[in-house]
Design a protein around this motif. Structure first.
Motif, PDB file in Angstrom:
ATOM      1  N   THR A 178      38.622  -1.901  18.213  1.00 21.21           N
ATOM      2  CA  THR A 178      39.519  -1.963  17.059  1.00 21.21           C
ATOM      3  C   THR A 178      39.879  -0.571  16.524  1.00 21.21           C
ATOM      4  O   THR A 178      41.068  -0.268  16.393  1.00 21.21           O
ATOM      5  CB  THR A 178      38.893  -2.837  15.949  1.00 21.21           C
ATOM      6  OG1 THR A 178      38.571  -4.103  16.506  1.00 21.21           O
ATOM      7  CG2 THR A 178      39.832  -2.999  14.776  1.00 21.21           C
ATOM      8  N   GLU A 182      43.664   0.941  16.732  1.00 21.51           N
ATOM      9  CA  GLU A 182      44.381   1.246  15.484  1.00 21.51           C
ATOM     10  C   GLU A 182      44.827   2.695  15.451  1.00 21.51           C
ATOM     11  O   GLU A 182      45.951   3.011  15.043  1.00 21.51           O
ATOM     12  CB  GLU A 182      43.494   0.911  14.277  1.00 21.51           C
ATOM     13  CG  GLU A 182      43.452  -0.587  14.026  1.00 21.51           C
ATOM     14  CD  GLU A 182      42.587  -0.967  12.824  1.00 21.51           C
ATOM     15  OE1 GLU A 182      41.877  -0.089  12.292  1.00 21.51           O
ATOM     16  OE2 GLU A 182      42.614  -2.154  12.456  1.00 21.51           O
ATOM     17  N   ASP A 211      42.101  -8.079  17.234  1.00 19.97           N
ATOM     18  CA  ASP A 211      43.082  -9.162  17.301  1.00 19.97           C
ATOM     19  C   ASP A 211      44.448  -8.544  17.020  1.00 19.97           C
ATOM     20  O   ASP A 211      44.740  -8.148  15.896  1.00 19.97           O
ATOM     21  CB  ASP A 211      42.713 -10.219  16.246  1.00 19.97           C
ATOM     22  CG  ASP A 211      43.724 -11.351  16.186  1.00 19.97           C
ATOM     23  OD1 ASP A 211      44.821 -11.224  16.789  1.00 19.97           O
ATOM     24  OD2 ASP A 211      43.427 -12.363  15.531  1.00 19.97           O
ATOM     25  N   LEU A 213      47.289  -9.691  16.542  1.00 17.43           N
ATOM     26  CA  LEU A 213      48.144 -10.315  15.530  1.00 17.43           C
ATOM     27  C   LEU A 213      47.925  -9.693  14.149  1.00 17.43           C
ATOM     28  O   LEU A 213      48.843  -9.632  13.337  1.00 17.43           O
ATOM     29  CB  LEU A 213      47.895 -11.820  15.474  1.00 17.43           C
ATOM     30  CG  LEU A 213      48.205 -12.611  16.750  1.00 17.43           C
ATOM     31  CD1 LEU A 213      47.980 -14.098  16.525  1.00 17.43           C
ATOM     32  CD2 LEU A 213      49.637 -12.355  17.220  1.00 17.43           C
ATOM     33  N   ARG A 214      46.706  -9.222  13.911  1.00 18.75           N
ATOM     34  CA  ARG A 214      46.408  -8.609  12.610  1.00 18.75           C
ATOM     35  C   ARG A 214      47.091  -7.259  12.439  1.00 18.75           C
ATOM     36  O   ARG A 214      47.140  -6.712  11.337  1.00 18.75           O
ATOM     37  CB  ARG A 214      44.903  -8.400  12.455  1.00 18.75           C
ATOM     38  CG  ARG A 214      44.126  -9.675  12.325  1.00 18.75           C
ATOM     39  CD  ARG A 214      42.632  -9.379  12.280  1.00 18.75           C
ATOM     40  NE  ARG A 214      41.870 -10.620  12.226  1.00 18.75           N
ATOM     41  CZ  ARG A 214      41.598 -11.264  11.102  1.00 18.75           C
ATOM     42  NH1 ARG A 214      41.985 -10.773   9.942  1.00 18.75           N
ATOM     43  NH2 ARG A 214      40.930 -12.396  11.131  1.00 18.75           N
ATOM     44  N   LEU A 215      47.572  -6.707  13.539  1.00 16.59           N
ATOM     45  CA  LEU A 215      48.181  -5.377  13.483  1.00 16.59           C
ATOM     46  C   LEU A 215      49.700  -5.447  13.347  1.00 16.59           C
ATOM     47  O   LEU A 215      50.362  -4.428  13.161  1.00 16.59           O
ATOM     48  CB  LEU A 215      47.802  -4.590  14.751  1.00 16.59           C
ATOM     49  CG  LEU A 215      46.287  -4.470  14.971  1.00 16.59           C
ATOM     50  CD1 LEU A 215      45.979  -3.938  16.365  1.00 16.59           C
ATOM     51  CD2 LEU A 215      45.675  -3.572  13.909  1.00 16.59           C
TER      52      LEU A 215
END
Ligand SMILES: *Cc1c(COP(=O)(O)O)cnc(C)c1O
Length: 370
Positions: A178, A182, A211, A213-215
């Motif tokens: 993650t 990011e 995930d 989709l969270r980005l």
């Protein structure tokens, strides 16, 4: 009068240099060629369980409507997917497999005078889709079989419009965590569309795995690609999807064939989403099978690359092609990956327990003590 005909000379430049995608060897082909029976295929990262009963029932029911065109907008499937994923249906672009989504991105964002960036040892459809559009493919060296985020960012040029990244990657199984992903996304200019290929998302069991989709909220240039071919067990039906900002989805839809996902596939995909127990059991089987295969490879002294997918890639310590061919004669189909720049490795899809055992026994005979 006979006029000479050179088809290749007529093709657009990008197509002229392409080599077709090499799929895993089908069981029927092997058995036809060698005159053998009862072979197993652990070569294409398919779900070894076959489709569940609810999916089969949905396909039968949909078959009665086969004389009608499918719903080109796939209203039911996109609504169901949107609810499942917590996104708006307008963010979803369906594809004939997620392969098609990759092609749609290339169609909309690549062309002559543009380039795409991806890691070495990444999914081979990225260079294929890029070059077919007449764009340049920039391959970035990996580190320990893993995409190198600094090198990817450094490779982005003024003419780069797409960055492809599989997480976890196929054929290596490696992933970016993650914080690393990011930080990578924060450094990619917004003029570059980032395709985050999450074909194995549902298999992953790792706390540091992001995930995609969270980005999406923070990155309007992001396209997350997923598929029904892997854990959902629908590889033959060809359904995948991209999730993106509505503006990017709108562009992808402009180049999408009107009926790119057929009616049987749409019905099967809805049923697959409803069958949560199938996904849970497939994940459990994969965890157990991965342990079984990793332990077996260890015993044979074959070094495996840690993988978050439903497959594991191991080092044969010598050219893998003859080993692959000897395994074929044992009725076991694995996947050679020399064209991914890994000539000494083979990729093995986690199968049913008995299939894994059989593959390990054949490997022991063919290259034990390698
Ligand atoms: C299997 C796979 C896909 C998708 O395949 P489809 O069947 O076209 O959905 C996409 N990306 C990667 C990295 C894969 O391994």
């Amino acid at each position: 009068m006979s006029e000479s005909f050179d088809a290749a000379a007529l093709a657009v430049a990008g197509v002229r240099g392409l080599k077709p995608y090499q799929p895993g060897k089908p069981i029927e082909e092997l058995e036809r060629e060698l005159g053998i029976r009862g072979s197993i295929k652990l070569a294409s990262n398919e779900n070894p369980r076959g489709p569940g009963p609810a999916v089969l029932a949905a396909i039968s029911a949909a078959a009665a409507g086969a004389s009608r065109y499918p719903d080109g907008g796939a209203f039911r499937l996109r609504a169901r997917l949107g609810a499942e994923l917590g996104v708006d249906a307008g963010q979803i672009t369906l594809g004939n497999g997620s392969n098609d989504v990759l092609e749609l991105v290339a169609h909309a964002f690549l062309g002559p005078g543009r380039s795409a960036v991806a890691s070495a040892h990444a999914f081979i459809v990225y260079p294929l889709a890029t070059r077919a559009r007449g764009a340049e493919f920039i391959e970035v060296p990996a580190r320990q079989w893993t995409a190198d985020p600094d090198a990817l960012v450094a490779a982005i040029r003024a003419d780069t419009s797409v960055l492809f990244l599989a997480n976890p990657n196929n054929p290596t199984g490696t992933w970016l965590t993650t914080p690393v992903l990011e930080s990578l996304l924060a450094r990619v200019p917004r003029r570059v569309i980032v395709v985050l290929d999450e074909a194995y998302f549902e298999y992953v069991d790792a706390a540091d795995y992001p995930d995609g989709l969270r980005l999406l909220a923070a990155h309007p240039n992001l396209v997350v690609a997923r598929t029904f071919s892997k854990i959902h067990g629908l590889a033959a039906l060809r359904v995948g999807y991209g999730v993106s900002s509505p503006a990017v989805a709108d562009l992808l839809n402009r180049v999408r064939q009107p009926f790119n996902v057929n009616a049987l596939a749409q019905a099967a995909a809805v049923a697959a989403l409803d069958d949560r127990a199938y996904v849970v059991e497939s994940r459990r089987l994969n965890v157990a099978g991965m342990q079984q295969v990793r332990a077996g490879l260890d015993r044979l002294g074959l070094a495996a690359i840690p993988s978050l997918g439903n497959f594991v890639t191991f080092d044969c310590g010598r050219p893998a092609r003859p080993i692959y061919e000897a395994l074929l004669r044992e009725g076991v189909i694995l996947r050679p990956i020399a064209e991914y720049g890994m000539p000494n490795h083979l990729r093995l899809t986690i199968g049913l327990e008995a299939e894994n055992e059989r593959a390990l026994a054949a490997l022991a005979r063919v290259c034990g003590g390698a």
